[in-house]
Design an enzyme around this catalytic site. Structure first.
Site, PDB file in Angstrom:
ATOM      1  N   ALA A   9       0.796  -1.234   0.000  1.00  0.00           N
ATOM      2  CA  ALA A   9       0.000   0.000   0.000  1.00  0.00           C
ATOM      3  C   ALA A   9       0.826   1.280   0.000  1.00  0.00           C
ATOM      4  CB  ALA A   9      -0.933   0.003   1.204  1.00  0.00           C
ATOM      5  N   GLY A  11       3.593   1.682  -1.769  1.00  0.00           N
ATOM      6  CA  GLY A  11       4.375   1.753  -3.006  1.00  0.00           C
ATOM      7  C   GLY A  11       3.703   2.610  -4.070  1.00  0.00           C
ATOM      8  N   THR A  97       4.878  -8.457 -10.825  1.00  0.00           N
ATOM      9  CA  THR A  97       5.421  -9.283 -11.899  1.00  0.00           C
ATOM     10  C   THR A  97       6.416 -10.300 -11.339  1.00  0.00           C
ATOM     11  OG1 THR A  97       6.904  -7.412 -12.230  1.00  0.00           O
ATOM     12  CG2 THR A  97       5.090  -7.645 -13.760  1.00  0.00           C
ATOM     13  N   ASN A 122      -0.197  -6.301 -17.134  1.00  0.00           N
ATOM     14  CA  ASN A 122      -0.425  -4.871 -17.347  1.00  0.00           C
ATOM     15  C   ASN A 122      -1.913  -4.583 -17.206  1.00  0.00           C
ATOM     16  OD1 ASN A 122      -0.609  -2.195 -18.454  1.00  0.00           O
ATOM     17  ND2 ASN A 122       1.456  -2.539 -19.242  1.00  0.00           N
ATOM     18  N   HIS A 150      11.035   1.768 -19.019  1.00  0.00           N
ATOM     19  CA  HIS A 150      10.473   1.964 -17.677  1.00  0.00           C
ATOM     20  C   HIS A 150      11.348   2.915 -16.864  1.00  0.00           C
ATOM     21  CE1 HIS A 150       7.886  -1.506 -18.545  1.00  0.00           C
ATOM     22  NE2 HIS A 150       7.119  -1.044 -17.559  1.00  0.00           N
ATOM     23  N   LYS A 154      12.442   0.437 -11.422  1.00  0.00           N
ATOM     24  CA  LYS A 154      11.838  -0.879 -11.690  1.00  0.00           C
ATOM     25  C   LYS A 154      12.801  -1.995 -11.312  1.00  0.00           C
ATOM     26  CE  LYS A 154       9.247  -3.524 -15.100  1.00  0.00           C
ATOM     27  NZ  LYS A 154       8.310  -3.984 -14.076  1.00  0.00           N
ATOM     28  N   THR A 161       4.973  -7.180 -18.977  1.00  0.00           N
ATOM     29  CA  THR A 161       4.256  -6.905 -20.233  1.00  0.00           C
ATOM     30  C   THR A 161       5.071  -7.386 -21.428  1.00  0.00           C
ATOM     31  OG1 THR A 161       3.298  -4.981 -19.191  1.00  0.00           O
ATOM     32  CG2 THR A 161       3.160  -5.070 -21.586  1.00  0.00           C
TER      33      THR A 161
HETATM   34  P1  NAD Z   1       7.191  -0.092  -5.220  1.00  0.00           P
HETATM   35  O1  NAD Z   1       8.562  -0.558  -4.849  1.00  0.00           O
HETATM   36  O2  NAD Z   1       6.911   1.361  -5.393  1.00  0.00           O
HETATM   37  O3  NAD Z   1       6.161  -0.636  -4.114  1.00  0.00           O
HETATM   38  C1  NAD Z   1       6.179  -1.932  -3.572  1.00  0.00           C
HETATM   39  C2  NAD Z   1       5.660  -1.835  -2.140  1.00  0.00           C
HETATM   40  O4  NAD Z   1       5.486  -3.162  -1.649  1.00  0.00           O
HETATM   41  C3  NAD Z   1       6.652  -1.126  -1.203  1.00  0.00           C
HETATM   42  O5  NAD Z   1       5.966  -0.126  -0.462  1.00  0.00           O
HETATM   43  C4  NAD Z   1       7.162  -2.255  -0.305  1.00  0.00           C
HETATM   44  O6  NAD Z   1       7.450  -1.815   1.004  1.00  0.00           O
HETATM   45  C5  NAD Z   1       5.986  -3.211  -0.322  1.00  0.00           C
HETATM   46  N1  NAD Z   1       6.327  -4.625  -0.057  1.00  0.00           N
HETATM   47  C6  NAD Z   1       7.327  -5.350  -0.630  1.00  0.00           C
HETATM   48  N2  NAD Z   1       7.277  -6.617  -0.162  1.00  0.00           N
HETATM   49  C7  NAD Z   1       6.246  -6.680   0.706  1.00  0.00           C
HETATM   50  C8  NAD Z   1       5.680  -7.716   1.490  1.00  0.00           C
HETATM   51  N3  NAD Z   1       6.177  -8.968   1.490  1.00  0.00           N
HETATM   52  N4  NAD Z   1       4.608  -7.442   2.257  1.00  0.00           N
HETATM   53  C9  NAD Z   1       4.076  -6.191   2.284  1.00  0.00           C
HETATM   54  N5  NAD Z   1       4.577  -5.155   1.550  1.00  0.00           N
HETATM   55  C10 NAD Z   1       5.627  -5.403   0.769  1.00  0.00           C
HETATM   56  O7  NAD Z   1       6.802  -0.908  -6.531  1.00  0.00           O
HETATM   57  P2  NAD Z   1       5.698  -0.540  -7.632  1.00  0.00           P
HETATM   58  O8  NAD Z   1       6.286   0.332  -8.678  1.00  0.00           O
HETATM   59  O9  NAD Z   1       4.440  -0.133  -6.945  1.00  0.00           O
HETATM   60  O10 NAD Z   1       5.498  -1.978  -8.313  1.00  0.00           O
HETATM   61  C11 NAD Z   1       5.092  -3.104  -7.566  1.00  0.00           C
HETATM   62  C12 NAD Z   1       4.997  -4.314  -8.494  1.00  0.00           C
HETATM   63  O11 NAD Z   1       3.966  -4.080  -9.462  1.00  0.00           O
HETATM   64  C13 NAD Z   1       6.281  -4.577  -9.326  1.00  0.00           C
HETATM   65  O12 NAD Z   1       6.431  -5.975  -9.489  1.00  0.00           O
HETATM   66  C14 NAD Z   1       5.971  -3.930 -10.661  1.00  0.00           C
HETATM   67  O13 NAD Z   1       6.703  -4.503 -11.714  1.00  0.00           O
HETATM   68  C15 NAD Z   1       4.503  -4.246 -10.780  1.00  0.00           C
HETATM   69  N6  NAD Z   1       3.737  -3.382 -11.667  1.00  0.00           N
HETATM   70  C16 NAD Z   1       2.707  -3.970 -12.323  1.00  0.00           C
HETATM   71  C17 NAD Z   1       1.895  -3.229 -13.126  1.00  0.00           C
HETATM   72  C18 NAD Z   1       0.748  -3.902 -13.823  1.00  0.00           C
HETATM   73  O14 NAD Z   1      -0.012  -3.248 -14.542  1.00  0.00           O
HETATM   74  N7  NAD Z   1       0.563  -5.211 -13.616  1.00  0.00           N
HETATM   75  C19 NAD Z   1       2.119  -1.850 -13.283  1.00  0.00           C
HETATM   76  C20 NAD Z   1       3.183  -1.263 -12.599  1.00  0.00           C
HETATM   77  C21 NAD Z   1       3.982  -2.040 -11.773  1.00  0.00           C
END
Ligand code: NAD
Length: 265
Positions: A9, A11, A97, A122, A150, A154, A161
């Site tokens: 939450a 992130g 991912t 995505n 990106h 990342k 994607t």
């Molecule tokens: P981020 O690093 O900004 O946020 C991740 C958050 O998760 C952090 O606040 C971290 O403290 C928390 N976290 C990590 N491990 C944890 C755990 N075990 N328990 C609880 N909290 C935990 O990353 P982001 O940019 O928000 O991206 C997160 C993921 O989503 C990445 O894998 C990214 O590639 C993916 N992503 C997917 C899409 C999509 O459309 N599917 C889009 C963007 C990013």
């Protein structure tokens, strides 16, 4: 009301999801989880404390009995999160991912029948369409390369994607690409042709300034076709995330890809 827990939450994606779920009329945000939060404490994003924050997703699920858990954490922890949550029969919507299809098939077996595990590489409608258009083009253009762009924060390369796009292209095309491969890379410059994913070359660009973009470049005799999608703001992911929270529970078992929830014909 759909009772939702958001994991990750604090992130970039998780904080957008917290706001989007909080603003949806048919959803209730029952808990937020992030390993950077103190366990079992009020979560006050805007100075108000509408929900309890947890550091551990299993504890949040036990305490709040949600219908759906949304996961935007990290490739290194998402497997453990799903192992902890799926046995409770909580539907999981995963944007994180890094998990292979084989691993996801293994994980969904931890869930009671009727539970949904929905994963989207995505969540933007534009990227889903880019992948579908690429799948169509691959039949006519066997030479195809993916270039993804990106932000510099990342954690993984290639992007989910890009992996999904390469998979769709390789399963859709009738013949392999005849373009030169790794054998043409000069000594000392290995990697110049990119990473080979399902027989499709993928190139990952990481710089400050980008959010998420991808180009799929197709080539054939005397012509090229480029399909490009750009996300300029993480808000672009939220309609897809909310769609998945609403629709995933009616798709029990493993579903990969937002296209399965979007009418495309
Ligand atoms: P981020 O690093 O900004 O946020 C991740 C958050 O998760 C952090 O606040 C971290 O403290 C928390 N976290 C990590 N491990 C944890 C755990 N075990 N328990 C609880 N909290 C935990 O990353 P982001 O940019 O928000 O991206 C997160 C993921 O989503 C990445 O894998 C990214 O590639 C993916 N992503 C997917 C899409 C999509 O459309 N599917 C889009 C963007 C990013």
């Amino acid at each position: 009301m759909i009772r939702v827990v958001v994991n990750g939450a604090l992130g970039r994606m998780g904080s957008q999801t917290v706001s989007a779920v909080g603003a949806a009329d048919d959803m209730e945000l029952v808990a937020v989880v992030d390993r950077r939060l103190d366990h079992d404490t009020p979560f006050c994003p805007d100075g108000e404390c509408p929900v309890v924050g947890f550091s551990d997703v299993a504890a949040a699920v036990e305490a709040t009995s949600p219908d759906v858990m949304v996961d935007f954490t990290s490739p290194s922890t998402v497997e453990d999160n799903l192992r902890a949550v799926l046995p409770f029969g909580v539907h999981c919507v995963v944007g994180t991912t890094g998990l292979s299809e084989a691993k996801l098939e293994e994980l969904v077996r931890f869930a009671p029948s009727g539970t949904a595990l929905f994963v989207a590489p995505n969540f933007t409608t534009g990227a889903v369409l880019m992948m579908q258009f690429s799948r169509l083009a691959a039949r006519y253009f066997p030479d195809a390369e993916v270039i993804e762009f990106h932000h510099d924060g990342k954690a993984d390369a290639p992007s989910g994607t890009a992996l999904r796009t390469a998979h769709l292209i390789s399963t859709a095309r009738d013949e392999p690409s005849a373009a030169p491969g790794r054998e043409t890379e000069l000594a000392g410059y290995e990697g110049a042709r990119g990473a080979l994913v399902d027989d499709v070359f993928v190139h990952s660009v990481r710089t400050a300034g980008h959010v998420a973009s991808q180009e799929v470049v197709f080539g054939s005799l005397g012509q090229t076709l480029t399909i490009r999608h750009d996300s300029f703001d993480r808000a672009s992911y939220m309609p897809g995330v909310l769609l998945a929270v609403r629709e995933a529970p009616s798709h029990p078992g493993l579903t990969i890809g937002l296209e399965n929830l979007m009418p495309l014909s």
